[in-house]
Design an enzyme around this catalytic site. Structure first.
Site, PDB file in Angstrom:
ATOM      1  N   SER A 119      60.211 -10.608 -10.440  1.00 12.85           N
ATOM      2  CA  SER A 119      58.955 -11.107 -11.016  1.00 12.85           C
ATOM      3  C   SER A 119      57.678 -10.736 -10.280  1.00 12.85           C
ATOM      4  O   SER A 119      56.594 -10.957 -10.795  1.00 12.85           O
ATOM      5  CB  SER A 119      59.012 -12.621 -11.161  1.00 12.85           C
ATOM      6  OG  SER A 119      59.820 -12.929 -12.257  1.00 12.85           O
ATOM      7  N   LYS A 165      49.955 -17.734  -8.020  1.00 13.71           N
ATOM      8  CA  LYS A 165      50.806 -17.950  -9.201  1.00 13.71           C
ATOM      9  C   LYS A 165      50.998 -19.453  -9.421  1.00 13.71           C
ATOM     10  O   LYS A 165      51.128 -20.212  -8.445  1.00 13.71           O
ATOM     11  CB  LYS A 165      52.155 -17.254  -8.982  1.00 13.71           C
ATOM     12  CG  LYS A 165      53.063 -17.202 -10.212  1.00 13.71           C
ATOM     13  CD  LYS A 165      54.334 -16.406  -9.888  1.00 13.71           C
ATOM     14  CE  LYS A 165      55.293 -16.344 -11.065  1.00 13.71           C
ATOM     15  NZ  LYS A 165      56.535 -15.589 -10.720  1.00 13.71           N
ATOM     16  N   SER A 207      58.032 -12.301 -14.327  1.00  7.16           N
ATOM     17  CA  SER A 207      57.277 -13.446 -14.806  1.00  7.16           C
ATOM     18  C   SER A 207      55.855 -13.508 -14.248  1.00  7.16           C
ATOM     19  O   SER A 207      55.007 -14.173 -14.827  1.00  7.16           O
ATOM     20  CB  SER A 207      58.007 -14.735 -14.428  1.00  7.16           C
ATOM     21  OG  SER A 207      58.048 -14.903 -13.014  1.00  7.16           O
TER      22      SER A 207
HETATM   23  N1  GLN Z   1      62.965 -11.274 -15.181  1.00  6.71           N
HETATM   24  C1  GLN Z   1      63.899 -12.008 -14.378  1.00  6.71           C
HETATM   25  C2  GLN Z   1      64.358 -13.225 -15.128  1.00  6.71           C
HETATM   26  O1  GLN Z   1      63.964 -13.402 -16.208  1.00  6.71           O
HETATM   27  C3  GLN Z   1      63.318 -12.341 -13.059  1.00  6.71           C
HETATM   28  C4  GLN Z   1      62.516 -13.582 -13.011  1.00  6.71           C
HETATM   29  C5  GLN Z   1      61.902 -13.835 -11.674  1.00  6.71           C
HETATM   30  O2  GLN Z   1      61.965 -12.995 -10.776  1.00  6.71           O
HETATM   31  N2  GLN Z   1      61.338 -15.009 -11.530  1.00  6.71           N
HETATM   32  O3  GLN Z   1      65.131 -13.998 -14.649  1.00  6.71           O
END
Ligand code: GLN
Length: 515
Positions: A187, A88, A163
């Protein structure tokens, strides 16, 4: 084996084939790049899982592994040496850009490797490239990338979740056998659920955060994105372990995870179901499928027990105060002065004008929204009402888990309340995007491990995820449960779930939709 067959093996099968010299790492790595060139496309069409490719260097590492394997030093090679991996783009790597999908870091090259990257390099896993994500990991759809969205291999009109949509889509579409992600509120797990793959959020402190671009430091964890539970456990063993460079790193050993994932035995396992998390917002297809699975688990010898967790419904609002508060502090380093994007306004600009212009141009809307929210929540006069209350709720959520784990070994929930949404649907509606995270956030607040595995299909024939959560450091139990349920469902499907992903052809990639 043909390249098309090679890329469809699991990572552990690839490792075995390499050890037995059934094929070489160069063949295997080439097969993955061929697949990437075939289906990944561009920001305009295709999956767009990768932001940067590392072809020359990956093939160099693969050739080195093949040479060592042929020589007298074959025994010194790591058992997974030569199996390629994707990373990532918020995990820093020497020699390749690291942008966290933000204009703020466009073209930035890290002068050092993250600890997890050092470990995969030492094991000689060729790094295929860096994967797309929501900017600085803020989002649940990968649409908040500054470099174009990633599309879901199951339906190119839908998001792959976020994400870490790039890592999950790369794994689902056979462009990489496994990948690294980061999970602050879901994410790794939510993209796994949406793409029919497996993802783990380890216990906080299990995997070093050194070299992970910080989003919300008390919640962030790096973890594996794979097609099978055993592959996730194997990669978790490889990247986990104590690191002096991360002050929150645990001393625990993670050696037994693969064995636990391969145990395939549910007998006597106490599986908890939360009474609170069955309310509105959950799709009918999701609910039906989860009920069906619970019945199967009971028949397979598990004990299904309903537990209550009265504070769980406050986890989401608490997260959306704690996370932006930490975001606002972590994002302060991007000031356009030390590194990253700098915009100098015309005329005699002051330092603060340069900072403001750099941030205005460098950050996208979602990042700005969170900096503003967090700054507000931390401002004098509000800090106790907002940040302080949220921290107290965090403790209550942790206590709910502690109490529940006195009665059960793992807690099973869907990973997300619905299947992947169509691209564009949540872009102008951040609230509905935030609500997606209701089931993944509690594990981050409590620091506990959680694994998402494919649970079958729900609405629109899209995959749904099953999430297993366990007490802190109880990774073995969580992998044991996930692996056993995966095996059970596999017998029911008649094949591993990932083989059901629809075929992708160059025509589909060009058209942007499945026939
Ligand atoms: N979807 C969550 C957010 O927008 C989690 C993001 C993540 O785990 N980096 O904060």
């Amino acid at each position: 084996m043909t390249p098309a067959e090679l890329i469809r093996l699991t990572a552990l099968e690839m490792a075995e084939g390499l050890r037995n010299k059934t094929f070489s790492s160069v063949e295997l790595t080439r097969a993955h790049f061929a697949r990437i060139h075939e289906v990944d496309g561009t920001a305009e069409a295709g999956i767009h899982a990768f932001l940067h490719l590392n072809e020359t260097e990956a093939l160099r590492v693969a050739a080195e592994v093949d040479e060592l394997r042929a020589g007298s030093q074959a025994d010194t090679l790591h058992p997974y040496a030569g199996v390629p991996i994707a990373v990532k783009d918020n995990i820093v790597t020497i020699g390749q850009p690291t942008t966290a999908a933000s204009k703020m870091l466009e073209g930035w090259m890290s002068p050092y490797d993250a600890t997890v990257v050092r470990k995969i390099r030492e094991a000689k896993l060729p790094i295929l490239g860096k994967t797309n994500m929501d900017e600085f990991a803020m989002g649940s759809t990968t649409e908040h990338s500054a470099f174009g969205t990633t599309r879901n291999p199951w339906d190119l009109g839908r998001t792959p979740g976020g994400s870490g949509g790039g890592s999950a889509a790369a794994v689902a579409a056979f462009m990489a056998p496994w990948a690294l992600g980061s999970d602050t509120g879901g994410s790794i797990r939510e993209p796994a659920a949406f793409t029919g793959t497996v993802g783990t959020k380890p216990t906080y402190g299990s995997v070093s955060r050194y070299g992970l671009i910080a989003m919300a430091s008390s919640l962030d964890q790096i973890g594996p994105a794979t097609r099978t539970t055993a592959d996730a456990a194997a990669l978790h063993e490889l990247i986990g372990g104590h690191d002096q460079k991360d002050a929150t790193s645990l001393q625990t050993s993670w050696d037994g995870l693969l064995a636990a994932a391969q145990r395939r035995d549910l007998s006597g396992l106490r599986i908890g179901v939360l009474s609170e998390l069955q309310g509105p917002g959950f799709s009918d297809g999701m609910r039906r499928r989860v009920d069906q699975i619970l019945e199967m688990l009971g028949e397979a010898g598990a004990e299904v027990i309903t537990v209550d967790a009265p504070h769980m419904r406050y986890a989401l609002p608490a997260y959306y105060l704690i996370m932006p508060s930490e975001v606002s502090s972590n994002m302060a380093r991007y000031d356009g002065l030390r590194y990253g994007n700098r915009v100098v306004p015309p005329g005699d600009a002051t330092v603060s004008e340069v900072m403001a212009a750099s941030r205005a141009a460098g950050f996208g809307d979602e990042v700005k929204r969170r900096i503003i929210l967090g700054t507000y929540a931390l401002s004098a006069g509000y800090v106790d009402a907002y940040y302080g209350s949220a921290q107290r709720v965090r403790t209550l959520v942790q206590r709910d888990f502690t109490k529940a784990f006195e009665r059960v070994d793992v807690i099973l929930t869907p990973t997300a309340p619905t299947v992947a949404v169509p691209i564009g649907e949540q872009l102008s509606d951040p609230m509905s995007m935030y609500l997606n995270d209701v089931l993944t956030i509690p594990a981050n607040l409590a620091g506990i491990p959680a694994v998402s595995i494919p649970g079958g299909l729900a609405e629109h024939d899209m995959p749904l995820g099953l999430q297993f959560q366990g007490p802190p450091r109880a990774e073995e139990t969580v992998y044991r449960a996930a692996g056993a349920v995966e095996h059970l469902l596999e017998q029911d499907f008649g094949a591993p779930f990932y083989t059901r992903a629809p075929e992708l052809t160059p025509a589909i990639i060009a058209e942007g939709e499945h026939a």
